[in-house]
Design an enzyme around this catalytic site. Structure first.
Site, PDB file in Angstrom:
ATOM      1  N   ASN A 121       0.704  -1.212  -0.102  1.00 39.57           N
ATOM      2  CA  ASN A 121       0.171   0.085  -0.057  1.00 39.57           C
ATOM      3  C   ASN A 121       0.996   1.173  -0.123  1.00 39.57           C
ATOM      4  OD1 ASN A 121      -1.923   1.988   0.480  1.00 39.57           O
ATOM      5  ND2 ASN A 121      -2.332   1.357   2.639  1.00 39.57           N
ATOM      6  N   TRP A 122       0.908   1.770  -1.203  1.00 37.09           N
ATOM      7  CA  TRP A 122       1.907   3.329  -1.234  1.00 37.09           C
ATOM      8  C   TRP A 122       1.438   4.283  -0.503  1.00 37.09           C
ATOM      9  CZ3 TRP A 122       4.223   2.505  -7.106  1.00 37.09           C
ATOM     10  CH2 TRP A 122       4.861   1.108  -7.132  1.00 37.09           C
ATOM     11  N   LYS A 123       0.088   4.207  -0.364  1.00 34.31           N
ATOM     12  CA  LYS A 123      -0.241   5.601   0.236  1.00 34.31           C
ATOM     13  C   LYS A 123      -0.014   6.557  -0.436  1.00 34.31           C
ATOM     14  CE  LYS A 123      -0.098   3.154   4.588  1.00 34.31           C
ATOM     15  NZ  LYS A 123       0.167   3.268   6.190  1.00 34.31           N
TER      16      LYS A 123
ATOM     17  N   HIS B 157      -9.392   0.908   5.118  1.00 34.52           N
ATOM     18  CA  HIS B 157      -8.053   1.224   6.012  1.00 34.52           C
ATOM     19  C   HIS B 157      -8.121   1.930   6.975  1.00 34.52           C
ATOM     20  CE1 HIS B 157      -3.989   2.519   6.445  1.00 34.52           C
ATOM     21  NE2 HIS B 157      -3.277   1.585   6.088  1.00 34.52           N
TER      22      HIS B 157
ATOM     23  N   GLU C  50      -6.639   4.747   8.109  1.00 37.29           N
ATOM     24  CA  GLU C  50      -6.267   5.929   7.674  1.00 37.29           C
ATOM     25  C   GLU C  50      -7.643   6.661   7.025  1.00 37.29           C
ATOM     26  OE1 GLU C  50      -2.546   5.304   5.648  1.00 37.29           O
ATOM     27  OE2 GLU C  50      -1.943   5.018   7.412  1.00 37.29           O
TER      28      GLU C  50
ATOM     29  N   GLU D  29      -5.328  -5.229  10.700  1.00 35.37           N
ATOM     30  CA  GLU D  29      -4.162  -4.081  10.964  1.00 35.37           C
ATOM     31  C   GLU D  29      -4.423  -3.429  12.101  1.00 35.37           C
ATOM     32  OE1 GLU D  29      -2.212  -2.878   7.075  1.00 35.37           O
ATOM     33  OE2 GLU D  29      -4.122  -1.868   7.141  1.00 35.37           O
TER      34      GLU D  29
ATOM     35  N   GLY E  25       2.623   2.178  10.799  1.00 31.57           N
ATOM     36  CA  GLY E  25       3.625   3.484  10.660  1.00 31.57           C
ATOM     37  C   GLY E  25       4.278   3.896  11.881  1.00 31.57           C
TER      38      GLY E  25
ATOM     39  N   SER F 180       3.702  -2.060  10.397  1.00 31.28           N
ATOM     40  CA  SER F 180       4.956  -2.220  10.649  1.00 31.28           C
ATOM     41  C   SER F 180       5.604  -3.608  10.184  1.00 31.28           C
ATOM     42  CB  SER F 180       5.428  -1.750  12.023  1.00 31.28           C
ATOM     43  OG  SER F 180       5.161  -0.503  12.148  1.00 31.28           O
TER      44      SER F 180
ATOM     45  N   GLY G  49       3.063  -1.131   4.293  1.00 33.49           N
ATOM     46  CA  GLY G  49       3.073   0.242   3.931  1.00 33.49           C
ATOM     47  C   GLY G  49       4.395   0.547   3.592  1.00 33.49           C
ATOM     48  N   GLY G  50       5.212   1.276   4.591  1.00 34.10           N
ATOM     49  CA  GLY G  50       6.512   2.068   4.441  1.00 34.10           C
ATOM     50  C   GLY G  50       7.524   1.011   3.772  1.00 34.10           C
TER      51      GLY G  50
HETATM   52  P1  PGA Z   1       2.940   0.243   7.434  1.00 32.05           P
HETATM   53  O1  PGA Z   1       1.638   0.401   6.872  1.00 32.05           O
HETATM   54  O2  PGA Z   1       3.837  -1.141   6.918  1.00 32.05           O
HETATM   55  O3  PGA Z   1       3.894   1.507   7.188  1.00 32.05           O
HETATM   56  O4  PGA Z   1       2.815   0.201   9.185  1.00 32.05           O
HETATM   57  C1  PGA Z   1       0.673  -0.690   6.874  1.00 32.05           C
HETATM   58  C2  PGA Z   1      -0.616  -0.214   6.285  1.00 32.05           C
HETATM   59  O5  PGA Z   1      -0.974   0.916   6.601  1.00 32.05           O
HETATM   60  O6  PGA Z   1      -1.220  -1.079   5.354  1.00 32.05           O
END
Ligand code: PGA
Length: 250
Positions: free
Chosen positions: A9-11, A94, A96, A166, A172, A212, A233-234
């Site tokens: 997930n590149w956001k 998600h 966010e 999640e 994050g 993470s 994510g990251g």
């Molecule tokens: P993260 O994000 O790996 O940066 O914690 C995961 C996600 O939001 O899907």
């Protein structure tokens, strides 16, 4: 059918040229046959990403979509628009989106319906906040998110759904749920599915862990019996670390 899956997930990261660069790097790698690999670039880069990866095993997916088919919803993107640029899978719910864009279980249930009506596959995200876990409410919170957002779908439609647990406190933050905490929750999710649907469905749904996940913890998390992979994510923004995670299945 239950599968090993790693989805990036590149956001809101990577413009068009950065997207192309990262995709080219991924394309140059040897990728394991048995793992489904997906990347979710920003809307503006989806079409070119799809063209770049045409006939390649890495799938291009979307980070979100609107629940309506079309209309006066400035700034939004519909399922049909995603389908028209080759996208067949969408991430919904998600944390966010839930936290910053007020997406509640009721809106998410509408999005789920719209995605299914448009023959899209869904990665449905859910997970508790730190306060829920500290209070010992994490199982109840997760159950409610599933019941209100997703459990109205037919048995037949479960083949179009991937779950992504999640925990919000792990996204994050560098703080990961321990592999045991992930396993316990994934096991609970399968039990809940079994109670609300059938054991067959519970056993056949892929459940990803997200929060993470990094090259140094992916192997242990993925080794747990009820964990089928990760939503990353990251660490998905760097091709080397994403590759290490893709190769972290036993
Ligand atoms: P993260 O994000 O790996 O940066 O914690 C995961 C996600 O939001 O899907």
């Amino acid at each position: 059918m239950r599968k090993q899956i790693v989805a990036g997930n590149w956001k809101m990261n990577n413009d068009l040229s950065q997207t192309q660069m990262l995709l080219k790097e991924l394309k140059s790698k040897m990728l394991p046959e048995e793992v489904r690999i997906m990347v979710a670039p920003a809307y503006t880069n989806l079409y070119q990403a799809y063209e770049t990866l045409r006939d390649h095993k890495v799938e291009v997916i979307a980070q979100n979509m609107h629940q309506s088919d079309k209309g006066a919803f400035t700034g939004e993107v519909s399922a049909a628009m995603l389908r028209s640029v080759g996208v067949k899978t969408v991430i919904l719910g998600h944390s966010e989106r839930r936290a910053y864009f007020n997406e509640d279980n009721s809106v998410l249930s509408e999005k789920v319906n719209t995605a299914l009506e448009n023959e899209m596959e869904i990665i449905f995200c859910f997970g508790e906040e730190l306060t829920d876990r500290k209070a010992g409410n994490h199982y109840d919170v997760v159950k409610k998110q599933l019941e209100e957002g997703l459990f109205h779908i037919s048995e037949e439609n479960w083949k179009h759904v991937i779950l992504a647990y999640e925990p919000v406190w792990a996204i994050g933050t560098g703080e990961t749920a321990t592999p045991e905490q992930a396993q316990q929750m994934h096991h609970f999710i399968r039990e809940t599915l079994s109670e609300n649907y059938t054991k067959k469905i519970a056993d056949s749904v892929s459940i990803l862990y997200g929060g993470s996940v990094k090259p140094d913890n992916a192997r242990e998390i993925f080794s747990k019996p009820d964990v089928d992979g990760g939503l990353i994510g990251g660490a998905a923004l760097d091709s080397e670390s994403f590759m290490e995670i893709i190769n972290a299945f036993e």
